[in-house]
Design a protein around this motif. Structure first.
Motif, PDB file in Angstrom:
ATOM      1  N   PHE A   1      -4.519  -9.396  -1.639  1.00 45.71           N
ATOM      2  CA  PHE A   1      -4.859  -9.247  -3.058  1.00 45.71           C
ATOM      3  C   PHE A   1      -6.319  -8.814  -3.222  1.00 45.71           C
ATOM      4  CE2 PHE A   1      -6.464 -11.441  -6.968  1.00 45.71           C
ATOM      5  CZ  PHE A   1      -5.931 -10.549  -7.881  1.00 45.71           C
ATOM      6  N   LYS A   2      -7.251  -9.514  -2.492  1.00 44.67           N
ATOM      7  CA  LYS A   2      -8.664  -9.195  -2.615  1.00 44.67           C
ATOM      8  C   LYS A   2      -8.973  -7.786  -2.113  1.00 44.67           C
ATOM      9  CE  LYS A   2     -10.246 -13.995  -2.172  1.00 44.67           C
ATOM     10  NZ  LYS A   2     -11.013 -14.944  -1.331  1.00 44.67           N
ATOM     11  N   ALA A   3      -8.271  -7.347  -1.109  1.00 46.37           N
ATOM     12  CA  ALA A   3      -8.525  -6.027  -0.528  1.00 46.37           C
ATOM     13  C   ALA A   3      -8.146  -4.891  -1.481  1.00 46.37           C
ATOM     14  CB  ALA A   3      -7.749  -5.876   0.784  1.00 46.37           C
ATOM     15  N   ASN A   4      -7.360  -5.182  -2.510  1.00 48.64           N
ATOM     16  CA  ASN A   4      -6.886  -4.140  -3.416  1.00 48.64           C
ATOM     17  C   ASN A   4      -7.362  -4.330  -4.856  1.00 48.64           C
ATOM     18  OD1 ASN A   4      -4.591  -2.279  -2.074  1.00 48.64           O
ATOM     19  ND2 ASN A   4      -4.664  -4.288  -1.094  1.00 48.64           N
ATOM     20  N   CYS A   5      -8.230  -5.302  -5.078  1.00 50.66           N
ATOM     21  CA  CYS A   5      -8.671  -5.601  -6.438  1.00 50.66           C
ATOM     22  C   CYS A   5     -10.161  -5.374  -6.590  1.00 50.66           C
ATOM     23  CB  CYS A   5      -8.331  -7.049  -6.788  1.00 50.66           C
ATOM     24  SG  CYS A   5      -8.856  -7.503  -8.455  1.00 50.66           S
TER      25      CYS A   5
ATOM     26  N   SER B   1     -12.719  -3.315   0.935  1.00 52.66           N
ATOM     27  CA  SER B   1     -12.852  -1.950   1.450  1.00 52.66           C
ATOM     28  C   SER B   1     -11.849  -1.003   0.829  1.00 52.66           C
ATOM     29  CB  SER B   1     -12.673  -1.965   2.974  1.00 52.66           C
ATOM     30  OG  SER B   1     -11.390  -2.470   3.305  1.00 52.66           O
ATOM     31  N   SER B   2     -10.775  -1.513   0.270  1.00 50.31           N
ATOM     32  CA  SER B   2      -9.755  -0.658  -0.323  1.00 50.31           C
ATOM     33  C   SER B   2      -9.316  -1.255  -1.648  1.00 50.31           C
ATOM     34  CB  SER B   2      -8.555  -0.531   0.625  1.00 50.31           C
ATOM     35  OG  SER B   2      -7.509   0.189   0.016  1.00 50.31           O
ATOM     36  N   LYS B   3      -9.309  -0.405  -2.715  1.00 53.94           N
ATOM     37  CA  LYS B   3      -8.984  -0.933  -4.040  1.00 53.94           C
ATOM     38  C   LYS B   3      -7.960  -0.029  -4.727  1.00 53.94           C
ATOM     39  CE  LYS B   3     -13.684  -2.620  -4.188  1.00 53.94           C
ATOM     40  NZ  LYS B   3     -15.043  -2.398  -4.676  1.00 53.94           N
ATOM     41  N   THR B   4      -6.967   0.383  -3.975  1.00 50.57           N
ATOM     42  CA  THR B   4      -5.986   1.310  -4.533  1.00 50.57           C
ATOM     43  C   THR B   4      -5.190   0.688  -5.670  1.00 50.57           C
ATOM     44  OG1 THR B   4      -4.434   0.620  -2.816  1.00 50.57           O
ATOM     45  CG2 THR B   4      -5.746   2.589  -2.386  1.00 50.57           C
ATOM     46  N   HIS B   5      -5.010  -0.620  -5.659  1.00 50.78           N
ATOM     47  CA  HIS B   5      -4.247  -1.261  -6.730  1.00 50.78           C
ATOM     48  C   HIS B   5      -4.954  -1.147  -8.081  1.00 50.78           C
ATOM     49  CE1 HIS B   5      -1.368  -3.936  -8.561  1.00 50.78           C
ATOM     50  NE2 HIS B   5      -2.340  -4.703  -9.020  1.00 50.78           N
ATOM     51  N   LYS B   6      -6.295  -1.017  -8.068  1.00 44.74           N
ATOM     52  CA  LYS B   6      -7.061  -0.887  -9.319  1.00 44.74           C
ATOM     53  C   LYS B   6      -6.684   0.377 -10.075  1.00 44.74           C
ATOM     54  CE  LYS B   6     -10.314  -1.946 -12.243  1.00 44.74           C
ATOM     55  NZ  LYS B   6     -10.275  -0.741 -13.093  1.00 44.74           N
ATOM     56  N   ILE B   7      -6.197   1.373  -9.367  1.00 45.07           N
ATOM     57  CA  ILE B   7      -5.779   2.619 -10.040  1.00 45.07           C
ATOM     58  C   ILE B   7      -4.678   2.333 -11.049  1.00 45.07           C
ATOM     59  CG2 ILE B   7      -4.742   4.904  -9.680  1.00 45.07           C
ATOM     60  CD1 ILE B   7      -6.056   4.914  -6.907  1.00 45.07           C
ATOM     61  N   ILE B   8      -3.787   1.414 -10.700  1.00 47.75           N
ATOM     62  CA  ILE B   8      -2.700   1.050 -11.616  1.00 47.75           C
ATOM     63  C   ILE B   8      -3.275   0.452 -12.897  1.00 47.75           C
ATOM     64  CG2 ILE B   8      -0.676  -0.428 -11.916  1.00 47.75           C
ATOM     65  CD1 ILE B   8      -0.230  -0.235  -8.896  1.00 47.75           C
ATOM     66  N   HIS B   9      -4.297  -0.403 -12.752  1.00 48.34           N
ATOM     67  CA  HIS B   9      -4.937  -0.986 -13.934  1.00 48.34           C
ATOM     68  C   HIS B   9      -5.538   0.101 -14.808  1.00 48.34           C
ATOM     69  CE1 HIS B   9      -5.663  -4.934 -11.473  1.00 48.34           C
ATOM     70  NE2 HIS B   9      -4.377  -4.687 -11.687  1.00 48.34           N
ATOM     71  N   ASP B  10      -6.216   1.074 -14.199  1.00 46.24           N
ATOM     72  CA  ASP B  10      -6.857   2.149 -14.958  1.00 46.24           C
ATOM     73  C   ASP B  10      -5.843   2.954 -15.761  1.00 46.24           C
ATOM     74  OD1 ASP B  10      -9.297   1.402 -13.969  1.00 46.24           O
ATOM     75  OD2 ASP B  10      -9.298   2.892 -12.340  1.00 46.24           O
ATOM     76  N   ILE B  11      -4.683   3.186 -15.135  1.00 44.16           N
ATOM     77  CA  ILE B  11      -3.654   3.977 -15.822  1.00 44.16           C
ATOM     78  C   ILE B  11      -3.031   3.191 -16.973  1.00 44.16           C
ATOM     79  CG2 ILE B  11      -1.384   5.040 -15.537  1.00 44.16           C
ATOM     80  CD1 ILE B  11      -2.231   5.722 -12.651  1.00 44.16           C
ATOM     81  N   ALA B  12      -2.813   1.912 -16.744  1.00 46.78           N
ATOM     82  CA  ALA B  12      -2.073   1.112 -17.724  1.00 46.78           C
ATOM     83  C   ALA B  12      -2.925   0.557 -18.850  1.00 46.78           C
ATOM     84  CB  ALA B  12      -1.369  -0.040 -17.013  1.00 46.78           C
TER      85      ALA B  12
END
Length: 386
Positions: A43-47, A54-65
């Motif tokens: 969770f921390k690695a993607n938030c 080092s990787s926050k690809t899950h944040k892209i979903i937040h930006d879109i939504a």
């Protein structure tokens, strides 16, 4: 029904994306379903909440939504939701459009309309191009008199509403209602795609200003150009008015424009040369420190909105033709405080002075008679122009 197992959503899960139960709280708030992780490390690695990740690809979903209003800081957007649609355009003067435009106004089905009303294409005008000016029969002249009187009534009604705080769109509504109440069609509406029932040209706008949500301000000047179609014929006239108290230059350009028109009308009679009108108009403008717009002219008018003859307002023009009894046309000099040149806003209609200085215009529809000229759209003399 059995629950569906959701694998870890981390893009680089070290555990092989096992079925997971740790849900992202931000996704839950945004209503995004199925955003689960197998543990805190994934969770921390993607938030983005954890800067060391080092990787926050899950944040892209937040930006879109996430619901956003990216234009709130745009200077072209007003707090009431109105806006300037041409924000990147370099305006020549201080006036700005205020959109959105109101919907196109409805004309009742029982009112006859010109051929361009449905698709914007004035087919009859195109077919008449290059032909000599029409000479109207006595019956046709009476129809022109009637529609021109009607057009004057509508203009006077609109002018009576001018005050600080009224929008040009509200003036358009007044013109539209007054026109259809008289069983007439507002000639500008959908002419070559024009979106409104009247032209309202404020301050540095020379002609063809589109009514919008801008409120008139004390010190403005506004030209209202009314045209009506009834019983198969068009009437056309305009005047420029002060909004409350205006400065001396604004009064000067209005009075000059009116004088230019009045002196030109005095020349009209059978046998007079159309090109000579500009020889009278331009010296008056120059003597008052003004200039004459060259790109727009007066025009023939009858069962066609715009037709022969072409009537330039500047000196040394090359207009062809003489005035003959039964001929109808407009004279409508556009007079600028500064240079005569112009440009257009991106709407492809609004014509503005090249230097942002103010412009004024007056127009009448005229009928050449056997002995002289009849001003079909004549109104009462205005004291403020004396």
């Amino acid at each position: 029904m059995a629950a569906v197992a959701i694998p870890c959503q981390s893009s680089n899960c070290p555990n092989g994306h096992p079925p997971s139960r740790l849900e992202c709280p931000t996704c839950n708030k945004l209503g995004i379903k199925g955003s689960f992780f197998c543990g805190q490390d994934c969770f921390k690695a993607n938030c983005e909440c954890f800067p060391a990740a080092s990787s926050k690809t899950h944040k892209i979903i937040h930006d879109i939504a996430t619901p956003r209003q990216p234009l709130l800081d745009d200077p072209n957007i007003n707090k009431d939701g109105t806006f300037n649609p041409f924000g990147t355009y370099k305006f020549t003067g201080p006036l700005r459009p205020v959109y959105p435009l109101s919907p196109r106004r409805i004309v009742p089905d029982h009112i006859p309309r010109p051929d361009y009303a449905s698709d914007g294409n004035p087919v009859s005008e195109v077919r008449a191009a290059g032909k000599p000016p029409r000479i109207l029969s006595p019956e046709e002249q009476e129809k022109m008199r009637a529609v021109c009187r009607l057009s004057r009534e509508v203009l006077d009604i609109a002018a009576a509403a001018i005050r600080p705080g009224i929008t040009t769109d509200e003036i358009d509504a007044i013109v539209h209602e007054a026109t259809i109440e008289r069983g007439a069609y507002p000639s500008p509406l959908n002419y070559r795609g024009y979106p409104k029932s009247v032209c309202t040209s404020v301050n540095e706008v020379i002609c063809h200003g589109i009514p919008d949500k801008r409120k008139l301000q004390e010190g403005d000047i506004i030209n209202i150009d009314v045209s009506c179609y009834k019983d198969g014929f068009h009437g056309d006239l305009n005047e420029t008015y002060p909004v409350g108290r205006v400065d001396d230059d604004s009064m000067r350009v209005m009075r000059t424009a009116r004088k230019c028109l009045d002196e030109a009308i005095k020349l009209c009679k059978p046998g007079a040369l159309i090109r000579d009108l500009g020889k009278t108009i331009e010296p008056i403008a120059r003597a008052n420190g003004c200039s004459v717009v060259r790109q727009y002219t007066g025009h023939g008018i009858n069962d066609l909105f715009h037709t022969a003859p072409n009537v330039p307002h500047y000196a040394k023009n090359k207009a062809v033709g003489t005035m003959k009894p039964g001929m109808c046309f407009t004279i409508e000099p556009m007079i600028n405080l500064g240079h005569w040149d112009l440009e257009h806003w991106p709407d492809d209609w609004t014509s503005v002075t090249i230097d942002g200085k103010r412009s004024a215009q007056f127009e009448e529809t005229l009928l050449i008679t056997e002995t002289g000229v009849e001003i079909l759209t004549a109104g009462k003399p205005r004291k403020d122009l004396q």
